[in-house]
Design an enzyme around this catalytic site. Sequence first.
Site, short mmCIF file in Angstrom:
data_model
loop_
_atom_site.label_atom_id
_atom_site.label_comp_id
_atom_site.label_asym_id
_atom_site.label_seq_id
_atom_site.Cartn_x
_atom_site.Cartn_y
_atom_site.Cartn_z
N GLY A 1 0.78 -1.24 0.00
CA GLY A 1 0.00 0.00 0.00
C GLY A 1 0.81 1.28 0.00
O GLY A 1 0.25 2.35 -0.19
N TYR B 1 9.70 -9.31 -14.10
CA TYR B 1 8.44 -8.61 -13.79
C TYR B 1 7.33 -9.08 -14.73
O TYR B 1 6.24 -9.48 -14.30
CB TYR B 1 8.69 -7.11 -13.93
CG TYR B 1 7.48 -6.22 -13.79
CD1 TYR B 1 6.73 -6.20 -12.63
CD2 TYR B 1 7.12 -5.35 -14.83
CE1 TYR B 1 5.64 -5.33 -12.50
CE2 TYR B 1 6.05 -4.49 -14.70
CZ TYR B 1 5.31 -4.49 -13.53
OH TYR B 1 4.25 -3.63 -13.42
N ILE C 1 1.73 4.45 -15.23
CA ILE C 1 0.82 5.31 -14.48
C ILE C 1 1.55 6.58 -14.03
O ILE C 1 2.65 6.50 -13.47
CB ILE C 1 0.24 4.57 -13.25
CG1 ILE C 1 -0.46 3.28 -13.68
CG2 ILE C 1 -0.74 5.49 -12.50
CD1 ILE C 1 -1.60 3.44 -14.67
#
Length: 366
Positions: free
Chosen positions: A56, A188, A218
């Site tokens: 998070g 990844y 992003i």
Amino acid sequence: MAVLRMWRLRPACPGLSTLLPSRFLGIAPWQVPAGARFQSTSISEADLPRVLITGGLGQLGVGLANLLRRRFGKDNVILSDIKKPPAQVFHSGPFVYADILDYKHLREIVVNHRITWLLHYSALLSAVGEANVSLARAVNVTGLHNILDVAAEHNLRLFVPSTIGAFGPTSPRNPTPDLCIQRPRTIYGVSKVHAELMGEYYHYRYGLDFRCLRYPGIISADSQPGGGTTDYAVEIFRAAARSGKFECNLAAGCRLPMMYIEDCLRATLEIMEAPAESLSTRVYNINAMSFTPEELARELCKHVPGFRVTYSVDPLRQAIADSWPMNLDDSNARRDWGWKHDFDLPELVTLMLNFHSSNTRVARAN
Ligand code: SER
């Protein structure tokens, strides 16, 4: 009492339960298998999802928690990581330590906090993964296995983000469809293809309500990505606002799909709330804009006259970027659950520069 409008799902095929191991039964409104019928209804606070977000403290977690807390209530969304959170994150809502490599502890959190939705963001990104393959394998693959098991065991709705990095040099690149050859050349990418396939497998085998979006790069203003190939498109804005110059580690003409963080987080909430019946697949591409460093710099120059970009190409990142999509074909997401992006390049540049310019002004004033 707060009441929220959601889809309440009615199983159309109760016999399906006989196919599933008993530990995967006990279906909640948001855990109905594909093929269920649904009707619009109101649900009370007691039926709101109880959400756990892993990893998070990365680029997306805090923003996602804020969005979900606005929708489901502050205490229904628990942020977790293995790092110590900054004070403002700690005080903005529930936070717990969670190591995804510790299965028993993960289970303890899910049980003690009555978790029903799990959004799994722990992962090493593309460039940092190549620098530490064994850690990337542990976190991205072994950690994912723990997440799948705890989600299946407790009937959780599970979201795992995937990426443009799940494609490789043999994939069609412009545009890249949902279903095509996926032979990535990074740990990844390999781990994300593995996550997509395992999630789908658990869905068909055990009825796990697995949902997955392939994110473009992003772009966020107040949080930093951690070691990816698309990071330049975040860093360039701060440099433009502060110094008027930037050294780019990808080539001027390197085209990649990108998305503003608000679109990304909204897409995530939308796929999580989409009626199971509307999903024709469990893994969707989402797309917004696509640009090269040169095109981004040109747009920036409209706001920061004289902004200069020099290029010092990092061969590792460039090789990775050259194997990735230039554009994602997200027509299935648009058709099935109404995905639509809000931010294109001009809006992105205005928003990002506004944020960094006001922060720079504040920093100079202090
Ligand atoms: N932003 C990621 C990276 O560059 C792609 O998902 O690694």
